[in-house]
Write a protein that holds these residues in place. Structure first.
Motif, PDB file in Angstrom:
ATOM      1  N   MET A   1       1.002  -1.325  -0.067  1.00 11.53           N
ATOM      2  CA  MET A   1      -0.076  -0.055  -0.109  1.00 11.53           C
ATOM      3  C   MET A   1       0.852   0.992   0.067  1.00 11.53           C
ATOM      4  SD  MET A   1      -2.889  -1.138   2.897  1.00 11.53           S
ATOM      5  CE  MET A   1      -3.934   0.010   2.571  1.00 11.53           C
ATOM      6  N   GLY A   2       0.470   2.316  -0.681  1.00  7.70           N
ATOM      7  CA  GLY A   2       1.056   3.559  -0.481  1.00  7.70           C
ATOM      8  C   GLY A   2       0.714   4.301   0.920  1.00  7.70           C
ATOM      9  N   ASP A   3       1.802   5.163   1.079  1.00  8.53           N
ATOM     10  CA  ASP A   3       1.529   6.045   2.304  1.00  8.53           C
ATOM     11  C   ASP A   3       0.534   6.964   2.254  1.00  8.53           C
ATOM     12  OD1 ASP A   3       3.762   4.415   3.304  1.00  8.53           O
ATOM     13  OD2 ASP A   3       5.090   5.703   3.440  1.00  8.53           O
ATOM     14  N   ASN A   4       0.205   7.316   1.209  1.00 10.95           N
ATOM     15  CA  ASN A   4      -0.997   8.442   0.959  1.00 10.95           C
ATOM     16  C   ASN A   4      -2.063   7.721   0.689  1.00 10.95           C
ATOM     17  OD1 ASN A   4      -2.247  10.548   0.480  1.00 10.95           O
ATOM     18  ND2 ASN A   4      -1.094  11.487  -1.093  1.00 10.95           N
ATOM     19  N   ARG A   5      -2.720   6.988   1.692  1.00 10.51           N
ATOM     20  CA  ARG A   5      -3.879   6.028   1.539  1.00 10.51           C
ATOM     21  C   ARG A   5      -5.010   6.555   0.589  1.00 10.51           C
ATOM     22  NH1 ARG A   5      -2.470   2.052   5.338  1.00 10.51           N
ATOM     23  NH2 ARG A   5      -0.267   1.946   4.762  1.00 10.51           N
ATOM     24  N   THR A   6      -5.097   7.675   0.643  1.00 10.09           N
ATOM     25  CA  THR A   6      -6.438   8.403  -0.172  1.00 10.09           C
ATOM     26  C   THR A   6      -6.081   8.922  -1.512  1.00 10.09           C
ATOM     27  OG1 THR A   6      -5.827  10.855   0.422  1.00 10.09           O
ATOM     28  CG2 THR A   6      -7.370   9.565   1.826  1.00 10.09           C
ATOM     29  N   GLN A   7      -4.845   8.767  -1.918  1.00 11.31           N
ATOM     30  CA  GLN A   7      -4.310   8.995  -3.416  1.00 11.31           C
ATOM     31  C   GLN A   7      -3.540   7.583  -4.167  1.00 11.31           C
ATOM     32  OE1 GLN A   7      -5.087  11.689  -5.090  1.00 11.31           O
ATOM     33  NE2 GLN A   7      -6.371  12.309  -3.300  1.00 11.31           N
ATOM     34  N   SER A   8      -3.593   6.674  -2.983  1.00  7.02           N
ATOM     35  CA  SER A   8      -2.588   5.531  -3.845  1.00  7.02           C
ATOM     36  C   SER A   8      -3.352   4.453  -4.379  1.00  7.02           C
ATOM     37  CB  SER A   8      -1.883   4.975  -2.357  1.00  7.02           C
ATOM     38  OG  SER A   8      -1.348   3.949  -3.139  1.00  7.02           O
ATOM     39  N   GLN A   9      -3.029   4.347  -5.524  1.00 12.13           N
ATOM     40  CA  GLN A   9      -3.584   2.997  -6.257  1.00 12.13           C
ATOM     41  C   GLN A   9      -2.706   1.857  -5.784  1.00 12.13           C
ATOM     42  OE1 GLN A   9      -3.838   2.715 -10.692  1.00 12.13           O
ATOM     43  NE2 GLN A   9      -6.131   2.525 -10.326  1.00 12.13           N
ATOM     44  N   ASP A  10      -3.365   1.016  -5.278  1.00 11.91           N
ATOM     45  CA  ASP A  10      -2.110   0.137  -4.727  1.00 11.91           C
ATOM     46  C   ASP A  10      -3.037  -1.521  -4.529  1.00 11.91           C
ATOM     47  OD1 ASP A  10      -3.984   0.024  -2.369  1.00 11.91           O
ATOM     48  OD2 ASP A  10      -2.554   1.815  -1.490  1.00 11.91           O
ATOM     49  N   CYS A  11      -2.526  -2.571  -3.730  1.00 14.05           N
ATOM     50  CA  CYS A  11      -3.091  -3.616  -3.707  1.00 14.05           C
ATOM     51  C   CYS A  11      -4.573  -3.832  -3.251  1.00 14.05           C
ATOM     52  CB  CYS A  11      -2.478  -4.584  -2.952  1.00 14.05           C
ATOM     53  SG  CYS A  11      -0.725  -5.065  -3.546  1.00 14.05           S
ATOM     54  N   ARG A  12      -5.176  -2.658  -2.784  1.00  9.49           N
ATOM     55  CA  ARG A  12      -6.500  -2.643  -2.472  1.00  9.49           C
ATOM     56  C   ARG A  12      -7.074  -2.663  -3.843  1.00  9.49           C
ATOM     57  NH1 ARG A  12      -6.644   2.738   0.729  1.00  9.49           N
ATOM     58  NH2 ARG A  12      -4.953   3.172  -0.571  1.00  9.49           N
ATOM     59  N   TYR A  13      -6.598  -2.127  -4.891  1.00  9.64           N
ATOM     60  CA  TYR A  13      -7.091  -2.213  -6.169  1.00  9.64           C
ATOM     61  C   TYR A  13      -6.625  -3.258  -7.116  1.00  9.64           C
ATOM     62  CZ  TYR A  13      -8.620  -0.065 -10.738  1.00  9.64           C
ATOM     63  OH  TYR A  13      -9.077   0.011 -12.000  1.00  9.64           O
ATOM     64  N   ILE A  14      -5.427  -3.556  -7.157  1.00  9.62           N
ATOM     65  CA  ILE A  14      -4.863  -4.485  -8.065  1.00  9.62           C
ATOM     66  C   ILE A  14      -4.727  -5.827  -7.540  1.00  9.62           C
ATOM     67  CG2 ILE A  14      -3.559  -2.577  -9.321  1.00  9.62           C
ATOM     68  CD1 ILE A  14      -0.994  -3.580  -8.026  1.00  9.62           C
ATOM     69  N   GLY A  15      -4.855  -5.971  -6.169  1.00  7.53           N
ATOM     70  CA  GLY A  15      -4.635  -7.384  -5.725  1.00  7.53           C
ATOM     71  C   GLY A  15      -3.076  -7.540  -5.337  1.00  7.53           C
ATOM     72  N   ALA A  16      -2.613  -8.663  -4.664  1.00 11.08           N
ATOM     73  CA  ALA A  16      -1.399  -8.961  -4.218  1.00 11.08           C
ATOM     74  C   ALA A  16      -0.335  -8.967  -5.646  1.00 11.08           C
ATOM     75  CB  ALA A  16      -1.287 -10.008  -3.540  1.00 11.08           C
ATOM     76  N   VAL A  17       0.696  -8.439  -5.065  1.00 14.71           N
ATOM     77  CA  VAL A  17       1.996  -8.528  -6.138  1.00 14.71           C
ATOM     78  C   VAL A  17       2.876  -9.794  -6.055  1.00 14.71           C
ATOM     79  CG1 VAL A  17       4.064  -7.149  -7.041  1.00 14.71           C
ATOM     80  CG2 VAL A  17       1.943  -5.983  -6.370  1.00 14.71           C
ATOM     81  N   SER A  18       2.866 -10.380  -6.859  1.00 12.51           N
ATOM     82  CA  SER A  18       3.746 -11.505  -7.017  1.00 12.51           C
ATOM     83  C   SER A  18       5.425 -11.087  -6.808  1.00 12.51           C
ATOM     84  CB  SER A  18       3.836 -12.210  -8.325  1.00 12.51           C
ATOM     85  OG  SER A  18       4.775 -13.241  -8.513  1.00 12.51           O
ATOM     86  N   ARG A  19       6.042 -11.970  -5.962  1.00  9.89           N
ATOM     87  CA  ARG A  19       7.336 -11.757  -5.516  1.00  9.89           C
ATOM     88  C   ARG A  19       8.491 -11.446  -6.563  1.00  9.89           C
ATOM     89  NH1 ARG A  19      11.706 -10.589  -4.757  1.00  9.89           N
ATOM     90  NH2 ARG A  19      13.351 -11.267  -3.191  1.00  9.89           N
ATOM     91  N   ASP A  20       7.857 -12.127  -7.823  1.00 12.11           N
ATOM     92  CA  ASP A  20       8.945 -11.946  -9.070  1.00 12.11           C
ATOM     93  C   ASP A  20       8.805 -10.802  -9.665  1.00 12.11           C
ATOM     94  OD1 ASP A  20       6.435 -12.380 -10.136  1.00 12.11           O
ATOM     95  OD2 ASP A  20       7.092 -13.703 -11.749  1.00 12.11           O
TER      96      ASP A  20
END
Length: 184
Positions: free
Chosen positions: A145-164
């Motif tokens: 997740m981004g630190d600026n939660r109100t402006q971050s497009q992150d795993c709440r939207y794209i789902g988990a990120v693969s390790r690779d």
């Protein structure tokens, strides 16, 4: 004739040294440290728009990302592969939940006071493309997740990120010069 031969020898030696220096710089950039310019406000106030950071690849050659680390990963953008910068919130197998604007990992509210502007600002996305909570992080994946939660497009939207896809750890903010610091 001797002067011409010496010039050619010096030119060849200079060319070899120049090629070696370029190769070393490329190896350094591809395998040890890279530079990223931050285009969005998703990590404000830790990293601001147009800040420049150095990313080190060394830690992730011998270990996996850990809670709270700032990571850089490849994300498939609309036109190309993009580098995104986010913070590790959940590891493989963790259950992530968001309640009353706070993030819970394995049913324990996490302390994000050192990098969030205030508590209670972490809301799940709504709409057709979003993650349902509680969310279990898949094997070999990370919840970021981004630190600026109100402006971050992150795993709440794209789902988990693969390790690779995770290739480096955010290391040092190098620009603006009056804000040079190790990223935490």
């Amino acid at each position: 004739m001797g002067q011409g031969v010496n010039f050619i020898k010096r030119s060849i030696e200079f060319s070899k040294e120049l090629i070696l220096a370029v190769l070393m710089a490329l190896l350094f950039t591809f395998f040890i440290v890279s530079h990223n310019k931050i285009p969005t406000s998703s990590m404000v106030s830790t990293i601001n728009v147009n800040d420049h950071i150095l990313t080190t690849m060394i830690p992730y050659y011998y270990r996996d990302p850990a809670y709270g680390e700032i990571v850089v990963f490849k994300h498939e953008g609309p036109d190309k592969l993009e580098s995104w910068v986010k913070r590790v919130i959940g590891l493989p197998g963790d259950e992530i939940d968001i309640r009353e604007g706070n993030v819970y990992v394995n049913d324990v509210k996490i302390d994000e006071s050192r990098y969030l502007a205030r508590e209670g600002i972490s809301d799940p996305y709504t709409g057709s493309n979003h993650v349902e909570f509680p969310y279990t992080v898949p094997e070999n994946s990370y919840f970021l997740m981004g630190d600026n939660r109100t402006q971050s497009q992150d795993c709440r939207y794209i789902g988990a990120v693969s390790r690779d896809k995770i290739y480096g750890k955010g290391w040092i903010k190098i620009y603006p010069f009056n804000q040079i610091s190790v990223l935490k």
